[in-house]
Design a protein around this motif. Structure first.
Motif, PDB file in Angstrom:
ATOM      1  N   ASP A 125       0.493  -1.194  -0.111  1.00 48.21           N
ATOM      2  CA  ASP A 125      -0.400  -0.093  -0.061  1.00 48.21           C
ATOM      3  C   ASP A 125       0.728   1.137   0.159  1.00 48.21           C
ATOM      4  O   ASP A 125       2.309   1.037   0.506  1.00 48.21           O
ATOM      5  CB  ASP A 125      -1.002   0.196   1.133  1.00 48.21           C
ATOM      6  CG  ASP A 125      -2.206  -0.853   1.104  1.00 48.21           C
ATOM      7  OD1 ASP A 125      -1.815  -2.098   0.475  1.00 48.21           O
ATOM      8  OD2 ASP A 125      -2.570  -1.761   2.720  1.00 48.21           O
ATOM      9  N   TYR A 126       0.661   2.316  -0.522  1.00 53.52           N
ATOM     10  CA  TYR A 126       1.280   4.147  -0.567  1.00 53.52           C
ATOM     11  C   TYR A 126       0.083   4.828   0.247  1.00 53.52           C
ATOM     12  O   TYR A 126      -1.250   4.719  -0.512  1.00 53.52           O
ATOM     13  CB  TYR A 126       1.385   3.760  -1.743  1.00 53.52           C
ATOM     14  CG  TYR A 126       0.918   3.937  -2.638  1.00 53.52           C
ATOM     15  CD1 TYR A 126       0.427   5.275  -3.387  1.00 53.52           C
ATOM     16  CD2 TYR A 126       0.668   2.745  -3.529  1.00 53.52           C
ATOM     17  CE1 TYR A 126      -0.228   5.242  -4.426  1.00 53.52           C
ATOM     18  CE2 TYR A 126      -0.059   3.057  -5.021  1.00 53.52           C
ATOM     19  CZ  TYR A 126      -0.808   4.263  -5.353  1.00 53.52           C
ATOM     20  OH  TYR A 126      -1.215   3.989  -6.300  1.00 53.52           O
ATOM     21  N   LYS A 127       0.509   6.067   0.275  1.00 52.51           N
ATOM     22  CA  LYS A 127       0.032   7.437   0.576  1.00 52.51           C
ATOM     23  C   LYS A 127      -0.664   7.977  -0.877  1.00 52.51           C
ATOM     24  O   LYS A 127       0.991   8.080  -1.813  1.00 52.51           O
ATOM     25  CB  LYS A 127       0.199   8.280   1.612  1.00 52.51           C
ATOM     26  CG  LYS A 127       0.484   7.253   3.116  1.00 52.51           C
ATOM     27  CD  LYS A 127       1.036   8.362   3.887  1.00 52.51           C
ATOM     28  CE  LYS A 127       0.834   7.898   5.469  1.00 52.51           C
ATOM     29  NZ  LYS A 127       1.780   8.431   6.808  1.00 52.51           N
ATOM     30  N   GLU A 128      -1.380   7.916  -1.330  1.00 47.75           N
ATOM     31  CA  GLU A 128      -2.076   9.157  -1.660  1.00 47.75           C
ATOM     32  C   GLU A 128      -1.624  10.917  -1.208  1.00 47.75           C
ATOM     33  O   GLU A 128      -2.412  10.870  -0.804  1.00 47.75           O
ATOM     34  CB  GLU A 128      -3.200   8.699  -2.617  1.00 47.75           C
ATOM     35  CG  GLU A 128      -3.335   7.173  -3.167  1.00 47.75           C
ATOM     36  CD  GLU A 128      -5.067   7.308  -4.163  1.00 47.75           C
ATOM     37  OE1 GLU A 128      -4.641   7.289  -5.107  1.00 47.75           O
ATOM     38  OE2 GLU A 128      -6.075   7.060  -3.754  1.00 47.75           O
ATOM     39  N   GLU A 129      -1.257  11.315  -2.331  1.00 43.50           N
ATOM     40  CA  GLU A 129      -1.037  11.929  -2.173  1.00 43.50           C
ATOM     41  C   GLU A 129      -2.007  13.529  -3.295  1.00 43.50           C
ATOM     42  O   GLU A 129      -2.137  13.143  -4.261  1.00 43.50           O
ATOM     43  CB  GLU A 129       1.004  13.560  -2.105  1.00 43.50           C
ATOM     44  CG  GLU A 129       1.623  11.880  -1.191  1.00 43.50           C
ATOM     45  CD  GLU A 129       2.316  12.636  -1.519  1.00 43.50           C
ATOM     46  OE1 GLU A 129       2.852  13.537  -2.353  1.00 43.50           O
ATOM     47  OE2 GLU A 129       3.503  11.670   0.101  1.00 43.50           O
ATOM     48  N   ASP A 130      -2.062  14.787  -3.047  1.00 45.46           N
ATOM     49  CA  ASP A 130      -2.988  15.856  -3.714  1.00 45.46           C
ATOM     50  C   ASP A 130      -1.993  16.028  -4.617  1.00 45.46           C
ATOM     51  O   ASP A 130      -1.006  16.261  -4.527  1.00 45.46           O
ATOM     52  CB  ASP A 130      -3.896  17.070  -3.177  1.00 45.46           C
ATOM     53  CG  ASP A 130      -4.395  15.812  -1.994  1.00 45.46           C
ATOM     54  OD1 ASP A 130      -5.260  15.194  -2.281  1.00 45.46           O
ATOM     55  OD2 ASP A 130      -5.087  17.389  -0.630  1.00 45.46           O
ATOM     56  N   THR A 131      -2.429  16.503  -6.078  1.00 44.63           N
ATOM     57  CA  THR A 131      -2.019  16.301  -6.657  1.00 44.63           C
ATOM     58  C   THR A 131      -1.563  17.984  -6.821  1.00 44.63           C
ATOM     59  O   THR A 131      -2.663  18.714  -7.100  1.00 44.63           O
ATOM     60  CB  THR A 131      -2.222  16.252  -8.244  1.00 44.63           C
ATOM     61  OG1 THR A 131      -2.750  14.827  -9.129  1.00 44.63           O
ATOM     62  CG2 THR A 131      -1.640  16.605  -9.304  1.00 44.63           C
ATOM     63  N   PRO A 132      -0.543  18.484  -6.499  1.00 45.05           N
ATOM     64  CA  PRO A 132       0.115  19.476  -7.044  1.00 45.05           C
ATOM     65  C   PRO A 132      -1.063  20.701  -7.822  1.00 45.05           C
ATOM     66  O   PRO A 132      -0.806  20.110  -8.717  1.00 45.05           O
ATOM     67  CB  PRO A 132       1.201  19.707  -6.538  1.00 45.05           C
ATOM     68  CG  PRO A 132       2.190  19.114  -6.189  1.00 45.05           C
ATOM     69  CD  PRO A 132       0.693  18.064  -6.867  1.00 45.05           C
ATOM     70  N   GLU A 133      -1.019  21.800  -8.040  1.00 44.65           N
ATOM     71  CA  GLU A 133      -1.533  23.024  -8.888  1.00 44.65           C
ATOM     72  C   GLU A 133      -0.479  22.920  -9.702  1.00 44.65           C
ATOM     73  O   GLU A 133      -1.282  23.180 -10.925  1.00 44.65           O
ATOM     74  CB  GLU A 133      -2.570  23.720  -8.141  1.00 44.65           C
ATOM     75  CG  GLU A 133      -3.204  24.231  -7.160  1.00 44.65           C
ATOM     76  CD  GLU A 133      -4.035  25.120  -6.994  1.00 44.65           C
ATOM     77  OE1 GLU A 133      -3.418  26.057  -7.227  1.00 44.65           O
ATOM     78  OE2 GLU A 133      -4.987  25.425  -6.091  1.00 44.65           O
ATOM     79  N   ILE A 134       0.364  22.702  -9.767  1.00 48.95           N
ATOM     80  CA  ILE A 134       1.724  23.430 -10.988  1.00 48.95           C
ATOM     81  C   ILE A 134       1.578  22.068 -11.884  1.00 48.95           C
ATOM     82  O   ILE A 134       2.767  22.155 -12.224  1.00 48.95           O
ATOM     83  CB  ILE A 134       3.163  23.600  -9.712  1.00 48.95           C
ATOM     84  CG1 ILE A 134       3.350  22.298  -8.661  1.00 48.95           C
ATOM     85  CG2 ILE A 134       3.445  24.857  -9.336  1.00 48.95           C
ATOM     86  CD1 ILE A 134       5.028  22.733  -9.337  1.00 48.95           C
ATOM     87  N   LYS A 135       1.490  20.995 -11.558  1.00 40.97           N
ATOM     88  CA  LYS A 135       0.700  20.093 -12.484  1.00 40.97           C
ATOM     89  C   LYS A 135       0.728  20.367 -13.341  1.00 40.97           C
ATOM     90  O   LYS A 135      -0.760  20.672 -13.288  1.00 40.97           O
ATOM     91  CB  LYS A 135       0.489  18.120 -11.324  1.00 40.97           C
ATOM     92  CG  LYS A 135       2.157  18.618 -10.412  1.00 40.97           C
ATOM     93  CD  LYS A 135       3.118  17.928 -10.915  1.00 40.97           C
ATOM     94  CE  LYS A 135       4.505  17.581  -9.681  1.00 40.97           C
ATOM     95  NZ  LYS A 135       5.656  17.284  -9.702  1.00 40.97           N
TER      96      LYS A 135
END
Length: 488
Positions: free
Chosen positions: A192-202
């Motif tokens: 398993d891994y933690k999902e992170e919110d995608t930064p707006e610069i992406k």
């Protein structure tokens, strides 16, 4: 479709193949083909049984004059590998295979053909139905689930069969007589891994690897065919350092026993590096294409802008898993030191899934030597465990040790030479999983051999069966049946 196939010679064989291919028969979903085979046996008024796991056995007494010969078992598996091209609309659960003739070959339209092992099944059906083919006491054994675990062979109990010789019809070269095969084990790494919110610069991009040949992960593993999972990993590797690349999803490969033909990834990159990203991915793709231009002339790497994914994989896990996939052995691990040109041990990185906080990597190891199989399993376990994965070994099945003193082998070799103007057959072990090794655990005294017609591209939509080879093979089968040794 079937009308064209039914006109081919030998008609008895191709008609039964057409009948069989009208029945959906994916591995793990063999209910319809089991019923089909039982109905077939009952229609001939032959003793027909289904064992506890779903194998079907049909018994036919010896023809007149053959009662003094050793009883035999003819064996093939009912299930088939289901693969299709992405642009082919086809439902394997409901549709029969759409076949056509192309010169000397029978092919399917955009899907696997099912000649592996359908031509073997059809051969046995034709013999069961015939009132003119000479044979000794015959037990027809139709096993299930060969392609995804060999659970049919594993579940077959001792004492059900009484034959002294087993003819396995699952070899794919018509000049080969098989006397041994590789065992195998599935290696599955998960974490398993933690999902992170995608930064707006992406920005979101899709990368797709497609157009590879694919093929049988045992019989073709030495050919140097491209593996879509390995190619995708090359494209993603070090992407964070270069353009802030973060992985959102990966979906690569399909079946454990098929060399992966396709992989797709959804990634997010820094907007400021967009131009560099496109340029470098295209350049890297061209390098891979150049390396594989001989083996994979239709390889494509497609890059397209897509909606920016909402979630991305945590960076530490991304870095670890891409390095683990780079380090993991894929292809030939060791050639046999005893049998020329035989792959002893190999691995196929068959499936890579990254999605919704979970990673799953599926591999299939094959080996004719148990200790080397375990050695490679340990190598893969260590590779994936170093990046935090849990690794499970499952579906372990034994190889089939060659017996060069086989009585039926001594019968078959001179028959082959006589039918083929003195040409000698290739007597060999193969780097694929045949059921003989498993069946031999409960029937250790049974004399086993494997042979079949030319089938190319098995486990891929390019699968095809050679018509002239089927004619050669059919004649070989009939002569073998006539010359089964007498009982002691």
């Amino acid at each position: 479709m079937s009308k064209e196939i039914r006109q081919l010679e030998p008609k008895a064989l191709w008609n039964k193949f057409a009948d069989l291919n009208a029945v959906p028969r994916p591995s793990k979903k063999e209910e319809r083909v089991i019923k089909f085979m039982k109905d077939f046996g009952h229609s001939l008024d032959l003793e027909t049984i289904e064992d506890e796991v779903g194998n079907v056995i049909i018994c036919k007494p010896a023809t007149s004059g053959m009662e003094d010969r050793k009883p035999i078992v003819m064996q093939s598996h009912l299930d088939m590998v289901h693969q299709k091209n992405n642009d082919t609309e086809f439902d394997f659960d409901t549709q029969g295979i759409d076949m056509y003739v192309d010169g000397d070959w029978v092919k399917a339209k955009g899907t696997t053909l099912g000649a592996d092992n359908g031509l073997g099944v059809a051969t046995i059906m034709a013999i069961l139905e015939s009132d003119s083919i000479a044979h000794p006491d015959l037990e027809a054994l139709f096993t299930i689930d060969e392609e995804t675990g060999m659970t049919g062979a594993k579940g077959l109990k001792g004492g059900l069969l009484h034959g002294e010789i087993l003819l396995n019809l699952d070899t794919e070269e018509d000049d080969e007589i098989g006397v041994g095969c590789a065992g195998g084990v599935d290696v599955t790494a998960t974490r398993d891994y933690k999902e992170e919110d995608t930064p707006e610069i992406k920005l979101g991009y899709a990368i797709e690897v497609k157009g590879l040949q694919g093929g049988h992960s045992g019989m073709q593993i030495h050919e140097g065919l491209g593996n879509a999972n390995k190619f995708m990993n090359r494209l993603l590797f070090d992407g964070f350092e270069k353009f802030g690349l973060r992985i959102s999803e990966i979906d690569g490969g399909s079946l454990r026993n098929a060399i992966p033909r396709e992989s797709k990834a959804i990634v997010a990159i820094d907007a400021v590096h967009e131009s560099k990203f496109i340029t470098e991915i295209k350049a890297h793709a061209e390098i891979i294409k150049t390396e594989f231009k001989t083996m994979e002339p239709d390889l494509e790497v497609l890059i397209s802008k897509t909606e920016t994914p909402e979630k991305i994989m945590e960076l530490g896990v991304q870095e670890g898993i891409t390095r683990a996939l780079y380090a993991a052995c894929n292809g030939v691990y060791r050639m046999s030191p005893d049998i020329p040109d035989l792959v002893e041990t190999s691995n196929n990185i068959a499936r890579v899934i990254v999605r919704d906080g979970q990673i799953k990597i599926g591999c299939l190891i094959r080996s004719s030597v148990e200790s080397t199989k375990q050695d490679l399993a340990n190598t893969l376990c260590a590779t994936f465990e170093l990046t935090g994965c849990e690794v499970e070994l499952s579906g372990d099945y034994p190889g089939w040790a060659p017996n060069m003193d086989s009585a039926i082998l001594k019968v078959m070799v001179p028959i082959y030479e006589q039918l083929n103007k003195g040409e000698q057959p290739h007597v060999a072990a193969c780097h694929a999983g045949l059921e003989c090794g498993i069946l031999g655990t409960n029937y250790p005294d049974m004399d086993m051999i494997s042979f079949g017609p030319n089938i190319k591209g098995a486990h891929s939509p390019d699968e095809r069966a050679q018509i002239s080879s089927a004619q050669k093979y059919w004649e070989f089968v009939l002569e073998i049946l006539k010359h089964i040794p007498k009982k002691h």
